[in-house]
Motif scaffolding. Sequence first.
Motif: not given
Length: 278
Positions: A39, A42, A62-64, A70, A72-73, A264
């Motif tokens: 995670f 941003y 965000r979940w990389n 990436m 999105m939530p 970021d």
Amino acid sequence: AKEKGRNDFQIFNSDMKSVSINRLRLENELRRALVNEEFVLYYQPQVDIGSGRIVGVEALIRWNHPDKGMVMPNHFIPLAEESGLIVPIGEWVLRAACKQNKTWQSEGYAPIPISVNLSMRQFFQHNLKGKIRHVLEQTELDPQYLELEITESMTMDVDHAIQSLLELKELGVNVSIDDFGTGYSSLYYLKKFPIDKLKIDRSFVRDIMVDPNDAAIVATIIAMTHHLNLKVIAEGVETEDQLKFLYQNRCNEVQGYWFSPPVDRLELEHMLRYGISV
Ligand code: C2E
Ligand code: CA
Ligand code: CA
Ligand code: CA
């Protein structure tokens, strides 16, 4: 007919199965993401409407993902909420946000509060106060530079909400009500809640220039916050016309793509140093 019915049932059943398998897979991936620190946060600036200065930032997760990039939530927060994983994820967010804000202060940036979204489960957790205090102590962040965002739906149980909010206020943190206007809003109780700020939901802001009803709602919410001595921020500001309307109606702060999307850490630091160019 009976035969057909059975087939329908089997199709329905196998669909359900693949849905639940996908959910299980995602849930396991989320657990792994926590362990592997996939995670990231941003940050979206919150801007003082009079001076154009950045007076706060909202931390947004965000979940990389190793394969998907990436994420999105909205693709994982709902399941995280259902499964309860939002609690450890939310704790990660809180700690990471406080740590980052403390680092910015140590690096000489002008101190500003960082806003963190609290989920329903976190808000109703036993010893939320103790957990937040622990994070503040660990990260050495002054509580006045942490703001917690809760949504209207979390205030439905009025007595519980007041109790929890009082505990949070004892820590010295700020509290805002997110997505204001979209939920059950008891204006009567609003003045009883120990909160600092309302965030006007972006669905109202979106149409202020085209829908007189939305314009009236936004103007009324802003006027009400002044009477109640609350701060107010409008979300989802995308155009100069919307900004002008909000300025004329004495909105304090704005957040939205007109100034910046969530960015970021490096991009945010650039804006903190040189300001926002629109
Ligand atoms: P939110 O708390 O209402 O956050 C604002 C969302 O609006 C963000 O979406 C942001 O990118 C988006 N936004 C900001 N300005 C504009 C604009 O001008 N126009 C439009 N169309 N959108 C704008 P994001 O980052 O995708 O987050 C979506 C939601 O996911 C958040 O809504 C919040 O409910 C949830 N979320 C994000 N991070 C966290 C977290 O750390 N914990 C929890 N519990 N929820 C989170
Ligand atoms: Ca929010
Ligand atoms: Ca919001
Ligand atoms: Ca929202």
